[in-house]
Design a protein around this motif. Structure first.
Motif, PDB file in Angstrom:
ATOM      1  N   THR A  26       0.909  -1.381  -0.019  1.00  0.00           N
ATOM      2  CA  THR A  26       0.050  -0.092   0.147  1.00  0.00           C
ATOM      3  C   THR A  26       0.651   1.338  -0.011  1.00  0.00           C
ATOM      4  N   GLY A  27       0.340   2.147  -0.857  1.00  0.00           N
ATOM      5  CA  GLY A  27       1.139   3.613  -0.959  1.00  0.00           C
ATOM      6  C   GLY A  27       0.128   4.773  -0.641  1.00  0.00           C
ATOM      7  N   VAL A  28       0.429   5.531   0.547  1.00  0.00           N
ATOM      8  CA  VAL A  28      -0.466   6.499   1.108  1.00  0.00           C
ATOM      9  C   VAL A  28       0.277   7.710   0.439  1.00  0.00           C
ATOM     10  N   VAL A  29      -0.300   8.549  -0.516  1.00  0.00           N
ATOM     11  CA  VAL A  29       0.462   9.780  -0.838  1.00  0.00           C
ATOM     12  C   VAL A  29      -0.088  11.022  -0.020  1.00  0.00           C
ATOM     13  N   VAL A  30       0.906  11.685   0.348  1.00  0.00           N
ATOM     14  CA  VAL A  30       0.522  12.829   1.132  1.00  0.00           C
ATOM     15  C   VAL A  30       1.200  14.209   0.204  1.00  0.00           C
ATOM     16  N   THR A  34       1.182  20.594   2.460  1.00  0.00           N
ATOM     17  CA  THR A  34       0.406  20.661   3.259  1.00  0.00           C
ATOM     18  C   THR A  34       0.344  19.358   3.959  1.00  0.00           C
ATOM     19  N   ARG A  35       0.884  18.326   3.911  1.00  0.00           N
ATOM     20  CA  ARG A  35       0.690  17.036   4.454  1.00  0.00           C
ATOM     21  C   ARG A  35      -0.532  16.606   4.445  1.00  0.00           C
ATOM     22  N   GLU A  36      -1.463  17.099   3.495  1.00  0.00           N
ATOM     23  CA  GLU A  36      -2.792  16.580   3.363  1.00  0.00           C
ATOM     24  C   GLU A  36      -2.830  15.356   2.544  1.00  0.00           C
ATOM     25  N   ILE A  37      -3.645  14.114   3.114  1.00  0.00           N
ATOM     26  CA  ILE A  37      -3.354  12.859   2.306  1.00  0.00           C
ATOM     27  C   ILE A  37      -4.252  13.135   1.192  1.00  0.00           C
ATOM     28  N   LEU A  92       3.886   2.042   2.355  1.00  0.00           N
ATOM     29  CA  LEU A  92       4.828   3.346   2.192  1.00  0.00           C
ATOM     30  C   LEU A  92       3.984   4.632   2.234  1.00  0.00           C
ATOM     31  N   VAL A  93       4.681   5.696   2.799  1.00  0.00           N
ATOM     32  CA  VAL A  93       4.233   7.128   2.629  1.00  0.00           C
ATOM     33  C   VAL A  93       4.827   7.681   1.490  1.00  0.00           C
TER      34      VAL A  93
END
Length: 126
Positions: A26-30, A34-37, A92-93
């Protein structure tokens, strides 16, 4: 996996991505600023390699079963600034600079709604 491999993965400095049985992580993109998801997607080894080599976020399209460069068609690419790895290396982020909306609907983020107290979806009031 041995205790040594687990210890190396969880506390060492070696990148040892742990793909699931489906070959994905899984990859979470921020947003880098702004660090917004912005979005959540999945990467296989090919997508991870392409992301690292090009500096643009690539994912594995589960519906099409192919490599997908985010924004290749729309121009709304995600320029990767940093990749953060969780403790057991199965998520991952991706910290990225978006070139436009991250969501295919045209919304800045795919997370533009919330679940209200009545169990319905409502716009986020930001």
């Amino acid at each position: 996996m041995s205790a040594i491999d687990t210890d190396l993965r969880e506390t060492g400095s070696q990148f040892m991505p742990k793909f699931g049985p489906d070959g994905l992580l899984t990859g979470v993109v921020v947003d880098a600023q702004t660090r917004e998801i912005l979005m959540v997607a999945h990467l296989d080894q090919e997508a991870l390699t392409a992301t690292r080599e090009t500096g643009l976020a690539h994912f594995h399209s589960r519906s099409r079963g192919t490599l997908w460069c985010k924004g290749k068609t729309s121009g709304n690419v995600l320029r990767v600034q940093e990749i953060r790895v969780d403790c057991d290396q199965d998520a991952l982020v991706i910290v990225a600079q978006p070139a436009g909306p991250a969501c295919h609907t045209g919304a800045r983020s795919c997370f533009y709604r919330k679940l209200d107290t009545n169990g319905r979806l409502a716009p986020i009031d930001d």
